[in-house]
Design a protein around this motif. Structure first.
Motif, mmCIF file in Angstrom:
data_model
loop_
_atom_site.group_PDB
_atom_site.id
_atom_site.type_symbol
_atom_site.label_atom_id
_atom_site.label_comp_id
_atom_site.label_asym_id
_atom_site.label_seq_id
_atom_site.Cartn_x
_atom_site.Cartn_y
_atom_site.Cartn_z
ATOM 1 N N VAL A 52 0.844 -1.200 0.000
ATOM 2 C CA VAL A 52 0.000 0.000 0.000
ATOM 3 C C VAL A 52 0.875 1.244 0.000
ATOM 4 O O VAL A 52 0.674 2.169 -0.800
ATOM 5 C CB VAL A 52 -0.956 0.017 1.222
ATOM 6 C CG1 VAL A 52 -1.574 1.389 1.427
ATOM 7 C CG2 VAL A 52 -2.044 -1.026 1.060
ATOM 8 N N GLN A 53 1.840 1.273 0.904
ATOM 9 C CA GLN A 53 2.723 2.445 1.000
ATOM 10 C C GLN A 53 3.483 2.668 -0.306
ATOM 11 O O GLN A 53 3.602 3.804 -0.781
ATOM 12 C CB GLN A 53 3.692 2.285 2.167
ATOM 13 C CG GLN A 53 3.016 2.400 3.511
ATOM 14 C CD GLN A 53 3.954 2.113 4.670
ATOM 15 O OE1 GLN A 53 4.993 1.470 4.514
ATOM 16 N NE2 GLN A 53 3.579 2.587 5.844
ATOM 17 N N ALA A 54 4.006 1.599 -0.894
ATOM 18 C CA ALA A 54 4.775 1.731 -2.136
ATOM 19 C C ALA A 54 3.893 2.233 -3.275
ATOM 20 O O ALA A 54 4.290 3.141 -4.021
ATOM 21 C CB ALA A 54 5.413 0.387 -2.498
ATOM 22 N N ASN A 92 3.273 9.181 6.169
ATOM 23 C CA ASN A 92 2.487 9.907 7.166
ATOM 24 C C ASN A 92 1.040 10.105 6.734
ATOM 25 O O ASN A 92 0.127 10.069 7.548
ATOM 26 C CB ASN A 92 3.126 11.268 7.473
ATOM 27 C CG ASN A 92 4.435 11.113 8.220
ATOM 28 O OD1 ASN A 92 4.650 10.122 8.908
ATOM 29 N ND2 ASN A 92 5.318 12.084 8.070
ATOM 30 N N GLN A 93 0.812 10.316 5.443
ATOM 31 C CA GLN A 93 -0.538 10.493 4.937
ATOM 32 C C GLN A 93 -1.286 9.167 4.827
ATOM 33 O O GLN A 93 -2.503 9.160 4.747
ATOM 34 C CB GLN A 93 -0.512 11.162 3.559
ATOM 35 C CG GLN A 93 -0.033 12.593 3.568
ATOM 36 C CD GLN A 93 0.121 13.095 2.146
ATOM 37 O OE1 GLN A 93 1.041 12.701 1.443
ATOM 38 N NE2 GLN A 93 -0.803 13.934 1.719
ATOM 39 N N ILE A 127 -4.686 3.951 6.503
ATOM 40 C CA ILE A 127 -4.924 2.839 5.579
ATOM 41 C C ILE A 127 -3.904 1.726 5.808
ATOM 42 O O ILE A 127 -4.219 0.548 5.682
ATOM 43 C CB ILE A 127 -4.939 3.313 4.104
ATOM 44 C CG1 ILE A 127 -5.568 2.230 3.208
ATOM 45 C CG2 ILE A 127 -3.567 3.716 3.621
ATOM 46 C CD1 ILE A 127 -5.866 2.693 1.806
ATOM 47 N N THR A 128 -2.685 2.090 6.195
ATOM 48 C CA THR A 128 -1.671 1.080 6.501
ATOM 49 C C THR A 128 -2.089 0.259 7.715
ATOM 50 O O THR A 128 -1.945 -0.974 7.731
ATOM 51 C CB THR A 128 -0.299 1.744 6.737
ATOM 52 O OG1 THR A 128 0.058 2.484 5.562
ATOM 53 C CG2 THR A 128 0.778 0.724 7.027
#
Length: 194
Positions: free
Chosen positions: A86-88, A99-100, A104-105
Motif C-alpha cells: 500500500v505504501q509503495a 504519514n498520509q 490505511i496502513t
C-alpha cells in the motif's frame, strides 16, 4: 452473502443450544445436527475473513499492474507485505508519503494479520488442562471476527478512495460499500439484541 448466512446460522445455534450453556462435542448423542451447524458457522467465519483479505489483496495487485505494468510490479512490489505494498503504490503512483497513509496502513495490517492467522498458523504448545483463567483473552468470538473483517475491508475501500479519488472507478461503487457498511451495522445489532 457469507456474512448474512453466518449471522442467520449463529442465531439458529443460539436458539438450539442446550439449556445450561455447556459445551458439546462431535460425538455427543442428540447433538449431531447442532455440531454440524457449529462447524458450518466456523467455516463461514473463516471464509469471510479470508475472502475479505483476498478482495483487498487482489485490488492492490490489480492496481499495481494497471499503474506500473506487469514486469515492474512483479519485480518490485508484488512480494511486499500488504502494508508495504500500500505504501509503495501510494508513494510511487501518487506521491503520498507514509504519514498520509498511516490509517490505511493500519487497516491493511489488521486485514493481513487476520488472514495470516488462518492461512499461516503458528504452532503453539497446548496445555492439557485449560481453565477459564488461561483462555486467550484477546481472541475475537465468532461471528465478531467476520464482522470486523467486512468492516475493515469496507474501511480500506473508503480510505483508498479518499486518498486516490481518481481510482474510485476501480473499486466497488459507493452503493456497494454502503451496503457492506449497512450489513456490518445490521450484524452488530443482531449480536447486541441476542
Amino acid at each position: 452473502m457469507l456474512l448474512d448466512e453466518l449471522m442467520r446460522l449463529t442465531a439458529e445455534i443460539k436458539t438450539d443450544w442446550p439449556s445450561g450453556g455447556g459445551s458439546i462435542r462431535s460425538g455427543d448423542v442428540g447433538h449431531a445436527e447442532l455440531w454440524r451447524k457449529v462447524r458450518r458457522r466456523d467455516l463461514l467465519s473463516d471464509s469471510v475473513r479470508i475472502f475479505t483479505a483476498m478482495a483487498v489483496e487482489s485490488f492492490l495487485n490489480f492496481y499495481g499492474v494497471v499503474r506500473l505494468g506487469q514486469t515492474p510490479f512483479d519485480s518490485f512490489i508484488e512480494r511486499l507485505s500488504q502494508p508495504k505494498k500500500v505504501q509503495a503504490l501510494l508513494k510511487i503512483c501518487h506521491g503520498i508519503d507514509t504519514n498520509q497513509s498511516l490509517a490505511i496502513t493500519r487497516t491493511v495490517t489488521k486485514i493481513a494479520e487476520r488472514r495470516n492467522d488462518l492461512v499461516h498458523p503458528k504452532a503453539k504448545e497446548v496445555v492439557v488442562e485449560i481453565s477459564e483463567a488461561h483462555k486467550d483473552a484477546d481472541a475475537t468470538p465468532i461471528p465478531d471476527a467476520a464482522i470486523e473483517a467486512v468492516q475493515d475491508m469496507s474501511t480500506f475501500y473508503q480510505q483508498w478512495t479518499s486518498l486516490v479519488p481518481e481510482s474510485e472507478f476501480l473499486l466497488p461503487d459507493e452503493e456497494q460499500i454502503d451496503s457492506l457498511t449497512n450489513l456490518v451495522v445490521s450484524a452488530r445489532s443482531c449480536l447486541s439484541s441476542t
